[in-house]
Scaffold this motif. Sequence first.
Motif, mmCIF file in Angstrom:
data_model
loop_
_atom_site.group_PDB
_atom_site.id
_atom_site.type_symbol
_atom_site.label_atom_id
_atom_site.label_comp_id
_atom_site.label_asym_id
_atom_site.label_seq_id
_atom_site.Cartn_x
_atom_site.Cartn_y
_atom_site.Cartn_z
ATOM 1 N N GLN A 49 0.831 -1.212 0.000
ATOM 2 C CA GLN A 49 0.000 0.000 0.000
ATOM 3 C C GLN A 49 0.864 1.261 0.000
ATOM 4 O O GLN A 49 0.554 2.232 -0.688
ATOM 5 C CB GLN A 49 -0.947 0.002 1.201
ATOM 6 C CG GLN A 49 -2.055 -1.015 1.076
ATOM 7 C CD GLN A 49 -2.898 -1.118 2.343
ATOM 8 O OE1 GLN A 49 -2.618 -0.500 3.360
ATOM 9 N NE2 GLN A 49 -3.945 -1.925 2.273
ATOM 10 N N ALA A 50 1.949 1.240 0.756
ATOM 11 C CA ALA A 50 2.853 2.395 0.800
ATOM 12 C C ALA A 50 3.466 2.638 -0.574
ATOM 13 O O ALA A 50 3.494 3.777 -1.061
ATOM 14 C CB ALA A 50 3.952 2.164 1.839
ATOM 15 N N GLU A 62 2.335 1.735 -3.503
ATOM 16 C CA GLU A 62 1.290 2.216 -4.413
ATOM 17 C C GLU A 62 0.909 3.663 -4.104
ATOM 18 O O GLU A 62 0.660 4.449 -5.018
ATOM 19 C CB GLU A 62 0.080 1.293 -4.354
ATOM 20 C CG GLU A 62 0.368 -0.068 -4.969
ATOM 21 C CD GLU A 62 -0.706 -1.109 -4.713
ATOM 22 O OE1 GLU A 62 -1.732 -0.788 -4.077
ATOM 23 O OE2 GLU A 62 -0.512 -2.251 -5.161
ATOM 24 N N THR A 63 0.887 4.036 -2.832
ATOM 25 C CA THR A 63 0.590 5.424 -2.456
ATOM 26 C C THR A 63 1.641 6.372 -3.010
ATOM 27 O O THR A 63 1.311 7.385 -3.632
ATOM 28 C CB THR A 63 0.502 5.576 -0.918
ATOM 29 O OG1 THR A 63 -0.608 4.824 -0.447
ATOM 30 C CG2 THR A 63 0.354 7.027 -0.498
ATOM 31 N N THR A 110 1.245 6.553 -6.828
ATOM 32 C CA THR A 110 0.022 7.260 -7.219
ATOM 33 C C THR A 110 0.172 8.759 -7.023
ATOM 34 O O THR A 110 -0.188 9.548 -7.910
ATOM 35 C CB THR A 110 -1.187 6.728 -6.415
ATOM 36 O OG1 THR A 110 -1.337 5.336 -6.692
ATOM 37 C CG2 THR A 110 -2.456 7.459 -6.773
ATOM 38 N N LEU A 111 0.716 9.157 -5.876
ATOM 39 C CA LEU A 111 0.886 10.583 -5.614
ATOM 40 C C LEU A 111 1.907 11.207 -6.556
ATOM 41 O O LEU A 111 1.738 12.346 -7.001
ATOM 42 C CB LEU A 111 1.266 10.826 -4.153
ATOM 43 C CG LEU A 111 0.167 10.513 -3.137
ATOM 44 C CD1 LEU A 111 0.689 10.695 -1.713
ATOM 45 C CD2 LEU A 111 -1.065 11.367 -3.370
ATOM 46 N N ARG A 153 -7.433 12.923 2.964
ATOM 47 C CA ARG A 153 -7.234 11.469 2.789
ATOM 48 C C ARG A 153 -5.849 11.167 2.230
ATOM 49 O O ARG A 153 -5.183 10.239 2.677
ATOM 50 C CB ARG A 153 -8.331 10.893 1.881
ATOM 51 C CG ARG A 153 -8.193 9.422 1.602
ATOM 52 C CD ARG A 153 -8.399 8.591 2.865
ATOM 53 N NE ARG A 153 -8.223 7.189 2.570
ATOM 54 C CZ ARG A 153 -7.567 6.347 3.344
ATOM 55 N NH1 ARG A 153 -7.068 6.733 4.492
ATOM 56 N NH2 ARG A 153 -7.440 5.082 2.998
ATOM 57 N N GLN A 154 -5.411 11.950 1.240
ATOM 58 C CA GLN A 154 -4.081 11.738 0.659
ATOM 59 C C GLN A 154 -2.991 11.982 1.695
ATOM 60 O O GLN A 154 -2.001 11.247 1.742
ATOM 61 C CB GLN A 154 -3.878 12.648 -0.552
ATOM 62 C CG GLN A 154 -4.704 12.240 -1.754
ATOM 63 C CD GLN A 154 -4.681 13.286 -2.850
ATOM 64 O OE1 GLN A 154 -4.599 14.487 -2.585
ATOM 65 N NE2 GLN A 154 -4.748 12.829 -4.091
ATOM 66 N N LEU A 197 -2.889 8.901 3.878
ATOM 67 C CA LEU A 197 -2.226 7.799 3.165
ATOM 68 C C LEU A 197 -0.718 8.005 3.131
ATOM 69 O O LEU A 197 0.060 7.058 3.320
ATOM 70 C CB LEU A 197 -2.778 7.664 1.745
ATOM 71 C CG LEU A 197 -4.195 7.133 1.616
ATOM 72 C CD1 LEU A 197 -4.697 7.286 0.189
ATOM 73 C CD2 LEU A 197 -4.267 5.676 2.056
ATOM 74 N N LEU A 198 -0.293 9.244 2.894
ATOM 75 C CA LEU A 198 1.134 9.546 2.853
ATOM 76 C C LEU A 198 1.775 9.323 4.220
ATOM 77 O O LEU A 198 2.849 8.743 4.334
ATOM 78 C CB LEU A 198 1.348 10.988 2.378
ATOM 79 C CG LEU A 198 2.780 11.404 2.093
ATOM 80 C CD1 LEU A 198 3.426 10.513 1.032
ATOM 81 C CD2 LEU A 198 2.818 12.866 1.656
ATOM 82 N N ALA A 230 2.155 5.705 4.707
ATOM 83 C CA ALA A 230 3.229 5.187 3.858
ATOM 84 C C ALA A 230 4.593 5.447 4.502
ATOM 85 O O ALA A 230 5.464 4.570 4.516
ATOM 86 C CB ALA A 230 3.152 5.815 2.468
#
Length: 117
Positions: free
Chosen positions: A48-49, A51-52, A55-56, A83-84, A87-88, A91
């Motif tokens: 997930q990290a 991919e985060t 994606t960012l 939310r971003q 997620l960051l 990560a």
Amino acid sequence: MSGIVPLITCIKLLALSQGIEESNTLERIKGLLRNKIISSDQGEFLEQAFETFLTLKIRNNLHEMEKGKEFGSHINPAELSTRQKQLLKEAFLAVSQLQKTTRSILRVESQEFGVLR
């Protein structure tokens, strides 16, 4: 870059230490899971990290492209949604935990390799 580079580097170091020959980060994570070097929870957290971060970075590059700027590696957290940002933050926590795991498994002193601090 301060998130994705240490993640990729630690995964690569752990994979090499275990004879895992995959050449892509997600496949290396799966190899570390197979070899029971990391837990399934940690593997999911790392995927997930990764991919985060990607994606960012892609989102940021598209935004810069629209403005006519060259791609950069810096992402301004102030421009992210709540939310971003969360997620960051998660990560970066995954990377921090991975660095501890890497130090423990490879028995590396944090002063020897700046990437593992």
